[in-house]
Write a protein that holds these residues in place. Sequence first.
Motif, PDB file in Angstrom:
ATOM      1  N   LEU A 198       0.816  -1.215   0.000  1.00  0.00           N
ATOM      2  CA  LEU A 198       0.000   0.000   0.000  1.00  0.00           C
ATOM      3  C   LEU A 198       0.852   1.269   0.000  1.00  0.00           C
ATOM      4  N   GLY A 199       2.164   1.133   0.161  1.00  0.00           N
ATOM      5  CA  GLY A 199       3.029   2.318   0.187  1.00  0.00           C
ATOM      6  C   GLY A 199       2.842   3.154   1.442  1.00  0.00           C
ATOM      7  N   ALA A 200       2.607   2.475   2.579  1.00  0.00           N
ATOM      8  CA  ALA A 200       2.357   3.184   3.841  1.00  0.00           C
ATOM      9  C   ALA A 200       3.630   3.844   4.360  1.00  0.00           C
ATOM     10  N   SER A 201       3.438   4.859   5.209  1.00  0.00           N
ATOM     11  CA  SER A 201       4.578   5.431   5.922  1.00  0.00           C
ATOM     12  C   SER A 201       4.238   5.477   7.411  1.00  0.00           C
ATOM     13  N   PHE A 202       5.274   5.403   8.227  1.00  0.00           N
ATOM     14  CA  PHE A 202       5.092   5.266   9.669  1.00  0.00           C
ATOM     15  C   PHE A 202       5.604   6.512  10.382  1.00  0.00           C
ATOM     16  N   ASN A 203       4.800   7.023  11.302  1.00  0.00           N
ATOM     17  CA  ASN A 203       5.225   8.151  12.125  1.00  0.00           C
ATOM     18  C   ASN A 203       5.830   7.639  13.428  1.00  0.00           C
ATOM     19  N   LEU A 204       7.063   8.039  13.675  1.00  0.00           N
ATOM     20  CA  LEU A 204       7.768   7.636  14.894  1.00  0.00           C
ATOM     21  C   LEU A 204       8.044   8.877  15.735  1.00  0.00           C
ATOM     22  N   ARG A 205       8.017   8.680  17.064  1.00  0.00           N
ATOM     23  CA  ARG A 205       8.317   9.818  17.936  1.00  0.00           C
ATOM     24  C   ARG A 205       9.180   9.393  19.109  1.00  0.00           C
ATOM     25  N   SER A 206      10.009  10.333  19.542  1.00  0.00           N
ATOM     26  CA  SER A 206      10.768  10.150  20.775  1.00  0.00           C
ATOM     27  C   SER A 206      10.904  11.523  21.415  1.00  0.00           C
ATOM     28  N   LYS A 207      11.521  11.582  22.580  1.00  0.00           N
ATOM     29  CA  LYS A 207      11.762  12.881  23.220  1.00  0.00           C
ATOM     30  C   LYS A 207      12.630  13.750  22.323  1.00  0.00           C
ATOM     31  N   ARG A 208      13.410  13.089  21.443  1.00  0.00           N
ATOM     32  CA  ARG A 208      14.329  13.838  20.560  1.00  0.00           C
ATOM     33  C   ARG A 208      13.589  14.482  19.398  1.00  0.00           C
ATOM     34  N   GLY A 209      12.409  13.980  19.052  1.00  0.00           N
ATOM     35  CA  GLY A 209      11.667  14.580  17.949  1.00  0.00           C
ATOM     36  C   GLY A 209      10.825  13.567  17.195  1.00  0.00           C
ATOM     37  N   LYS A 210      10.350  14.000  16.002  1.00  0.00           N
ATOM     38  CA  LYS A 210       9.497  13.147  15.174  1.00  0.00           C
ATOM     39  C   LYS A 210      10.233  12.797  13.899  1.00  0.00           C
ATOM     40  N   ARG A 211       9.907  11.662  13.329  1.00  0.00           N
ATOM     41  CA  ARG A 211      10.358  11.394  11.966  1.00  0.00           C
ATOM     42  C   ARG A 211       9.380  10.455  11.279  1.00  0.00           C
ATOM     43  N   VAL A 212       9.424  10.472   9.968  1.00  0.00           N
ATOM     44  CA  VAL A 212       8.556   9.618   9.157  1.00  0.00           C
ATOM     45  C   VAL A 212       9.449   8.615   8.447  1.00  0.00           C
TER      46      VAL A 212
END
Lengths: 163, 285
Positions: free
Chosen positions: B131-145
């Motif tokens: 499906l070409g999904a992307s995942f949102n990740l988070r930590s105290k350091r910030g966000k990334r996709v």
Amino acid sequence: MKRSVSLSINGRAHSVDVEPRALLVQVLRDDLYLTGTHIGCDTSQCGACTVLLDGRATKSCTTLAVQAEGHEITTIEGLAQGGELHPMQNAFWEKHGLQCGFCTPGMILSCIDLLESNPDPSEAEIRHAIEGNLCRCTGYQNIVSAVQAAAVAMRGAPVRTTA
Amino acid sequence: MIPVQFDYVRATSLNDALKTLAGGDGTKVIAGGHSLIPLLRFRLAQPAKLLDIAGIKELSGISEYKRGLRIGAATTYRDILDSALVRDRYQVMMDATSGIGDVQVRNRGTIGGGVAHADPAADMPGVLLALGASFNLRSKRGKRVVAARDFFQGTFATALAEDELLIDMVVPPLPRGGASAYVSIEQAASGYALAGAAVVVKCSRKTVTECSLALTGLSDRAFLAEAAAKLLVGTKADPDTLQRVGAAAVEGIEITGDIHAPAEYRRHLAAVVVGRAIRAAIDRV
């Protein structure tokens, strides 16, 4: 490492001291003596330990007691009301949906979850819904019949008694 | 079997969870626990602390997002099956979800938990890749996709850092007029895929104009088969083409052989599930 956990089981509040690693099934059986919930496999496969967590069939061997805090737990002991069997229990009795009875508590609770979300399941849907409950006696035929009878009963008509 | 001792904390909010994770000290995240608790019981996993994220509201649920979907990491498989949004648009996800574990597993198991666990035979990674999904990740350091294709890095290995939490998965819309399907052949006792294929296609007058194809169960991770998908484009998916696509899908892949299925058998199954999934998807266009 023990901590106090409040569990709501069959409509009653219980407070038990448990280790975080204690499985819900161990607490039900060993601390609260609700031994109707069975342990069959220890590998999360057989479904004998199934209870309802907020109405949904759940393997109590794959749930920590601490995770269950704040949720409504129903065990097989909580089904009969005022001496009257639950329609699903009655249907298993009438249709002979058991032989040794070991899988029966978990089987009944899974089947109640099914009928709550699908009051008129097809035979295929019933078989799909009990995939997580192993029965080594019946060959499942009479269990399917029992669920069909319970579905009728729970929709309002009485379960027909066999001769 | 009884797990080793561990500490247990319930996150009161997303921020609280990220703070606990930033503390390191061998913390493992638990939501439904249906991958983790069996490992704890066999003592294959021995974390010092479990961080329970099941109660964090913003991590659960399915909503429309940029004409596609946003699926919270702690959304149960049961909630996916009950979702009209998924049912109407993403047949590939319905196909896969209805075959995950059994009712009890689907009632408690979460999509994010399965994804973060990254079992090489799990169904959902293949679906999210196709499906070409992307995942949102988070930590105290910030966000990334992180795109699904960069997320799965090997057996039980993902792009997630120790202090990161998977927040949600964003699934883009299918191509207009497109359809999708997932077909797997399972190991009978565990239900895990020996070979599984997730397909998204678009057709114009019976000819395939777009195709995305991903496979699971065959090697150390789920993977996209882009070259094979290209072979399908411009054809009518006749049996010879399907055979070629099925063979190309595993070209250059180190296929797993184990007590359940030798590598040669898995290679054969790959072609079978690829062919069936493509046909099923085309039939739904």
